[in-house]
Write a protein that holds these residues in place. Structure first.
Motif, PDB file in Angstrom:
ATOM      1  N   GLU A 260     -54.779   0.882  47.829  1.00 43.02           N
ATOM      2  CA  GLU A 260     -53.908   1.563  46.628  1.00 43.02           C
ATOM      3  C   GLU A 260     -52.888   2.665  47.271  1.00 43.02           C
ATOM      4  O   GLU A 260     -51.682   2.700  47.057  1.00 43.02           O
ATOM      5  CB  GLU A 260     -54.398   1.901  45.291  1.00 43.02           C
ATOM      6  N   GLU A 261     -53.868   3.633  47.979  1.00 36.94           N
ATOM      7  CA  GLU A 261     -52.758   4.751  48.344  1.00 36.94           C
ATOM      8  C   GLU A 261     -51.996   4.229  49.437  1.00 36.94           C
ATOM      9  O   GLU A 261     -50.882   4.798  49.767  1.00 36.94           O
ATOM     10  CB  GLU A 261     -54.107   5.625  49.016  1.00 36.94           C
TER      11      GLU A 261
ATOM     12  N   SER B 146     -48.823   2.812  47.789  1.00 39.83           N
ATOM     13  CA  SER B 146     -47.876   3.583  47.374  1.00 39.83           C
ATOM     14  C   SER B 146     -46.956   4.153  48.348  1.00 39.83           C
ATOM     15  O   SER B 146     -46.036   4.932  47.960  1.00 39.83           O
ATOM     16  CB  SER B 146     -49.013   4.831  46.743  1.00 39.83           C
ATOM     17  N   ASN B 147     -47.459   3.976  49.555  1.00 38.14           N
ATOM     18  CA  ASN B 147     -46.253   4.865  50.717  1.00 38.14           C
ATOM     19  C   ASN B 147     -45.143   3.996  51.086  1.00 38.14           C
ATOM     20  O   ASN B 147     -44.377   4.231  51.761  1.00 38.14           O
ATOM     21  CB  ASN B 147     -46.994   5.185  51.913  1.00 38.14           C
TER      22      ASN B 147
ATOM     23  N   THR C 107     -39.664  -0.102  47.837  1.00 36.27           N
ATOM     24  CA  THR C 107     -39.777  -1.199  46.785  1.00 36.27           C
ATOM     25  C   THR C 107     -39.234  -2.394  47.475  1.00 36.27           C
ATOM     26  O   THR C 107     -39.831  -3.391  47.340  1.00 36.27           O
ATOM     27  CB  THR C 107     -38.614  -0.685  45.675  1.00 36.27           C
TER      28      THR C 107
ATOM     29  N   LYS D 253     -45.591  -3.391  43.042  1.00 40.41           N
ATOM     30  CA  LYS D 253     -45.251  -2.080  43.052  1.00 40.41           C
ATOM     31  C   LYS D 253     -45.856  -0.809  42.771  1.00 40.41           C
ATOM     32  O   LYS D 253     -45.806   0.333  43.154  1.00 40.41           O
ATOM     33  CB  LYS D 253     -43.614  -2.057  42.294  1.00 40.41           C
ATOM     34  N   ARG D 254     -46.971  -1.037  41.803  1.00 41.12           N
ATOM     35  CA  ARG D 254     -47.724  -0.026  41.507  1.00 41.12           C
ATOM     36  C   ARG D 254     -49.190   0.030  41.649  1.00 41.12           C
ATOM     37  O   ARG D 254     -50.022   0.902  41.520  1.00 41.12           O
ATOM     38  CB  ARG D 254     -47.599   0.079  39.742  1.00 41.12           C
ATOM     39  N   GLY D 255     -49.444  -1.179  42.436  1.00 37.91           N
ATOM     40  CA  GLY D 255     -51.006  -1.376  42.914  1.00 37.91           C
ATOM     41  C   GLY D 255     -51.858  -1.587  41.949  1.00 37.91           C
ATOM     42  O   GLY D 255     -53.020  -0.765  42.094  1.00 37.91           O
ATOM     43  N   HIS D 256     -51.658  -1.792  40.629  1.00 40.20           N
ATOM     44  CA  HIS D 256     -52.778  -1.913  39.656  1.00 40.20           C
ATOM     45  C   HIS D 256     -53.373  -3.446  39.486  1.00 40.20           C
ATOM     46  O   HIS D 256     -52.671  -4.352  39.643  1.00 40.20           O
ATOM     47  CB  HIS D 256     -52.123  -1.470  38.346  1.00 40.20           C
TER      48      HIS D 256
END
Length: 328
Positions: free
Chosen positions: A289-290, A293-294, A297, A325-328
């Motif tokens: 996820e980290e 985040s880098n 889009t 996009k948000r990694g959830h």
């Protein structure tokens, strides 16, 4: 008469453990390892062609011997990068016991070598380099040593590395084997086994460790090379290690303690506490996820299929799925 370790008060380390040792009569120290279930687990999940598995297994043995020598919480990484059919090997050890590994290869080129009966270790690797990296953590500088790969084996890589980077006389033996069994009424099964021994000459007097200068390659014609006679103790230690047969390193019935006793009992071998190894990957959902985040889009969109991003760890083959996009 067969050697009985119980009579000597020695408890075998067993498979998947590195046994440090010292032969004080020869001023050498070393490490020996026998790999079984850990090696089988790593190779089984990847299902590489047999020569690729064998090559990666040997790299895992070498990394086990070198990585467990770390005296701090850190990482040791062995990585090859070549133009050969196996373009990359990565074996990563994190103290105190975690090891993981993977290979990148051209399946067509490997298959062609196998068909021609020429899938040797040297042919699979080709030309390039091997890097050994020691990472001591966020607040410490990384150290990296490079060895040119020019048709040499991983055993020779280790010798060159310590000769040129550490100035430590080193001898190493590595071997990989396959065990076949057929339980009653069942199909034939295969499992991997491997072992290795690394010995280094470490006398108290620095002068006894001196080695011949490396030929620079540009000396005037007729120049005599600078020769230094090897120490008798080191010559004896090397000759003993050279007698080790492949089967002695891969046979589960031959423990590392039995092997070390056979080699060095006349000089006296001191055994230290074994260091276990475990098949462990450091990947996690949080770490990926980290990383995601880098990404921009656009990059996230390029990775998205049916609204989901799927990331697969190259080491352990674990699949992680994320919403875009948000990694959830």
């Amino acid at each position: 008469m067969a050697l009985n370790l119980d009579d000597l008060g020695i408890r075998p380390a067993g498979l998947d453990a590195v046994r440090p040792f010292a032969v004080e009569g020869l001023d050498v120290r070393g490490r020996a390892v026998a790999l079984g279930p850990v090696l089988e687990s790593i190779l089984d999940r990847h299902d590489y062609p047999e020569p690729v598995s064998r090559l990666l297994a040997e790299a895992i043995v070498l990394t086990s011997l070198l990585g467990t020598s770390l005296k701090f919480e850190g990482r040791f990484t062995l990585q090859t990068q070549t133009e050969g059919p196996v373009s990359m090997l990565v074996v990563d050890f994190a103290s105190p016991d975690a090891i993981r590994a993977c290979a990148t290869f051209d399946a067509d080129r490997v298959a062609a070598l196998m068909k021609a009966g020429k899938a040797s270790q040297e042919a699979l690797l080709g030309n390039g380099h091997l890097a050994m990296t020691i990472d001591q953590g966020k607040h410490m500088q990384r150290y990296q040593g490079l060895v040119e790969l020019d048709g040499i084996s991983l055993e020779e890589v280790a010798r060159r590395y310590f000769e040129r980077s550490e100035q430590i006389p080193t001898e190493v033996r590595l071997s990989v084997g396959e065990l076949f069994s057929r339980p009653e009424g069942a199909a034939l099964t295969r499992s991997w086994t491997a072992g290795g021994i690394l010995v280094q000459f470490l006398p108290e007097a620095p002068d006894r460790m001196r080695q011949a200068d490396i030929d620079p390659g540009d000396a005037p014609e007729g120049t005599m090379s600078h020769e230094i006679e090897e120490d008798d103790a080191w010559v004896e230690a090397k000759l003993l290690v050279e007698t080790v047969k492949d089967v002695e390193l891969t046979d589960p019935e031959v423990s590392v303690e039995m092997l070390l006793f056979r080699l060095f009992h006349e000089r006296g071998v001191r055994l230290y506490e074994p260091q276990p190894l475990a098949d462990k990957c450091r990947c996690s959902r949080e770490k990926i996820e980290e990383v995601l985040s880098n990404f921009s889009t656009q990059e996230m969109d390029d990775m998205t299929v049916d609204g989901r991003i799927v990331v697969t760890c190259e080491f352990c083959n674990t699949h992680y799925e994320f919403d875009n996009k948000r990694g959830h």
